[in-house]
Design a protein around this motif. Structure first.
Motif, mmCIF file in Angstrom:
data_model
loop_
_atom_site.group_PDB
_atom_site.id
_atom_site.type_symbol
_atom_site.label_atom_id
_atom_site.label_comp_id
_atom_site.label_asym_id
_atom_site.label_seq_id
_atom_site.Cartn_x
_atom_site.Cartn_y
_atom_site.Cartn_z
ATOM 1 N N TYR B 90 -13.577 24.655 49.287
ATOM 2 C CA TYR B 90 -12.880 23.821 48.315
ATOM 3 C C TYR B 90 -11.529 24.444 47.986
ATOM 4 N N PHE B 91 -10.502 23.622 48.096
ATOM 5 C CA PHE B 91 -9.141 24.083 47.831
ATOM 6 C C PHE B 91 -8.579 23.382 46.601
ATOM 7 N N CYS B 92 -8.009 24.167 45.733
ATOM 8 C CA CYS B 92 -7.255 23.655 44.606
ATOM 9 C C CYS B 92 -5.799 23.532 45.058
ATOM 10 N N ALA B 93 -5.123 22.482 44.620
ATOM 11 C CA ALA B 93 -3.748 22.286 45.069
ATOM 12 C C ALA B 93 -2.891 21.722 43.948
ATOM 13 N N TYR B 94 -1.637 22.079 44.003
ATOM 14 C CA TYR B 94 -0.646 21.669 43.010
ATOM 15 C C TYR B 94 0.476 20.936 43.731
ATOM 16 N N ARG B 95 0.931 19.830 43.114
ATOM 17 C CA ARG B 95 2.095 19.151 43.664
ATOM 18 C C ARG B 95 3.036 18.777 42.544
ATOM 19 N N THR B 96 4.287 19.114 42.712
ATOM 20 C CA THR B 96 5.283 18.786 41.705
ATOM 21 C C THR B 96 5.541 17.286 41.656
ATOM 22 N N MET B 97 6.031 16.814 40.526
ATOM 23 C CA MET B 97 6.519 15.439 40.445
ATOM 24 C C MET B 97 8.039 15.427 40.443
ATOM 25 N N THR B 98 8.624 16.607 40.591
ATOM 26 C CA THR B 98 10.075 16.696 40.608
ATOM 27 C C THR B 98 10.601 16.199 41.938
ATOM 28 N N THR B 99 11.518 15.259 41.875
ATOM 29 C CA THR B 99 12.006 14.622 43.095
ATOM 30 C C THR B 99 12.603 15.638 44.071
ATOM 31 N N ASP B 100 13.340 16.605 43.554
ATOM 32 C CA ASP B 100 14.002 17.578 44.429
ATOM 33 C C ASP B 100 13.016 18.364 45.284
ATOM 34 N N SER B 101 11.864 18.608 44.727
ATOM 35 C CA SER B 101 10.890 19.454 45.435
ATOM 36 C C SER B 101 9.644 18.676 45.788
ATOM 37 N N TRP B 102 9.812 17.392 45.991
ATOM 38 C CA TRP B 102 8.664 16.517 46.159
ATOM 39 C C TRP B 102 7.735 16.960 47.276
ATOM 40 N N GLY B 103 8.284 17.552 48.303
ATOM 41 C CA GLY B 103 7.446 17.945 49.422
ATOM 42 C C GLY B 103 6.573 19.146 49.163
ATOM 43 N N LYS B 104 6.880 19.896 48.121
ATOM 44 C CA LYS B 104 6.171 21.135 47.885
ATOM 45 C C LYS B 104 4.755 20.897 47.388
ATOM 46 N N PHE B 105 3.854 21.441 48.116
ATOM 47 C CA PHE B 105 2.432 21.279 47.818
ATOM 48 C C PHE B 105 1.814 22.655 47.954
ATOM 49 N N GLN B 106 1.347 23.239 46.880
ATOM 50 C CA GLN B 106 0.802 24.590 46.923
ATOM 51 C C GLN B 106 -0.717 24.558 46.932
ATOM 52 N N PHE B 107 -1.311 25.276 47.874
ATOM 53 C CA PHE B 107 -2.766 25.358 47.965
ATOM 54 C C PHE B 107 -3.243 26.731 47.536
ATOM 55 N N GLY B 108 -4.416 26.772 46.926
ATOM 56 C CA GLY B 108 -5.073 28.043 46.676
ATOM 57 C C GLY B 108 -5.718 28.553 47.953
ATOM 58 N N ALA B 109 -6.313 29.730 47.868
ATOM 59 C CA ALA B 109 -6.918 30.367 49.033
ATOM 60 C C ALA B 109 -8.272 29.771 49.404
ATOM 61 N N GLY B 110 -8.851 29.024 48.479
ATOM 62 C CA GLY B 110 -10.112 28.365 48.768
ATOM 63 C C GLY B 110 -11.325 29.099 48.211
ATOM 64 N N THR B 111 -12.363 28.341 47.901
ATOM 65 C CA THR B 111 -13.658 28.874 47.473
ATOM 66 C C THR B 111 -14.729 28.260 48.360
ATOM 67 N N GLN B 112 -15.495 29.111 49.009
ATOM 68 C CA GLN B 112 -16.577 28.629 49.871
ATOM 69 C C GLN B 112 -17.798 28.337 49.006
ATOM 70 N N VAL B 113 -18.277 27.119 49.037
ATOM 71 C CA VAL B 113 -19.483 26.753 48.290
ATOM 72 C C VAL B 113 -20.663 26.711 49.247
ATOM 73 N N VAL B 114 -21.683 27.490 48.907
ATOM 74 C CA VAL B 114 -22.914 27.533 49.686
ATOM 75 C C VAL B 114 -24.007 26.870 48.855
ATOM 76 N N VAL B 115 -24.682 25.908 49.433
ATOM 77 C CA VAL B 115 -25.753 25.205 48.734
ATOM 78 C C VAL B 115 -27.086 25.570 49.373
ATOM 79 N N THR B 116 -27.990 26.096 48.558
ATOM 80 C CA THR B 116 -29.302 26.526 49.076
ATOM 81 C C THR B 116 -30.379 25.546 48.649
ATOM 82 N N PRO B 117 -31.332 25.279 49.535
ATOM 83 C CA PRO B 117 -32.399 24.312 49.209
ATOM 84 C C PRO B 117 -33.306 24.825 48.093
#
Lengths: 118, 117
Positions: B90-117
């Motif tokens: 699972y990745f958390c991500a941030y995106r600006t609403m500022t027009t100048d930097s509209w393309g910028k999309f920052q991702f976190g490093a991720g969290t691995q979720v393990v589901v056990t029965p």
């Protein structure tokens, strides 16, 4: 409606060979992005385009990498010559322009191209 | 520049239980988007949930909900009634609403979720 389409899904090549990855964004999307994903570095933005024009290529690792977007429905990422350290999953993603509330801001990803350079 | 931090490399949860993934971000902007993306072993990046910073109400999508704390710059994801199919990165991500930097999309490093029965 078709999503972002990438090809090939898998590519295995030898060091020194040229590699070309292809992407067809969602129709009507103004922005196209190329990302690289590795275990070590996570998701890295390589380059992105707005209306077919490259806006920021500061993430492109070196001159061996180049990207083009000749029209609104097609983009390529080329690596020449390829090296083993280029092995990764390469994602293409597209997005609409504009902020909320008209735009959800979401990036739509392709299924990725897994590149292995031997 | 904005940064997104996911401090949990891996989280384990039993089926039917609840797990919460943390995400913090750094920004000086007032308007932006926040997202959680899921990447299962198929490697397809799938949007789980989104939040616009100007909205006070926390977003929910079925079993997925967020706790958005704008002042604290925190955006956690809660998965309720976990299912085996929730196992993914699972990745958390941030995106600006500022027009100048509209393309910028920052991702976190991720969290691995393990589901056990």
């Amino acid at each position: 409606d078709a999503g972002v389409i990438q090809s090939p899904r898998h590519e295995v090549t030898e060091m020194g060979q040229e590699v070309t990855l292809r992407c067809k964004p969602i129709s009507g999307h103004d922005y196209l992005f190329w990302y690289r994903q590795t275990m070590m570095r996570g998701l890295e933005l390589l380059i992105y385009f707005n209306n077919n024009v490259p806006i920021d290529d500061s993430g492109m690792p070196e001159d061996r990498f180049s990207a083009k977007m000749p029209n609104a429905s097609f983009s390529t990422l080329k690596i020449q010559p390829s090296e083993p350290r280029d092995s990764a999953v390469y994602f293409c993603a597209s997005s609409l322009a504009g902020a909320a509330p008209l735009n959800t801001g979401e990036l739509f990803f392709g299924e990725g191209s897994r590149l292995t350079v031997l | 520049a904005q940064t997104v931090t996911q401090s949990q490399p891996e989280m384990s949860v039993q089926e039917a239980e609840t797990v919460t993934l943390s995400c913090t971000y750094d920004t000086s902007e007032s308007d932006y988007y926040l997202f959680w993306y899921k990447q299962p072993p198929s490697r397809q990046m799938i949007l789980v949930i989104r939040q616009e910073a100007y909205k006070q109400q926390n977003a929910t999508e079925n079993r997925f909900s967020v706790n958005f704390q704008k002042a604290a710059k925190s955006f956690s994801l809660k998965i309720s009634d976990s299912q085996l199919g929730d196992a993914a990165m699972y990745f958390c991500a941030y995106r600006t609403m500022t027009t100048d930097s509209w393309g910028k999309f920052q991702f976190g490093a991720g969290t691995q979720v393990v589901v056990t029965p």
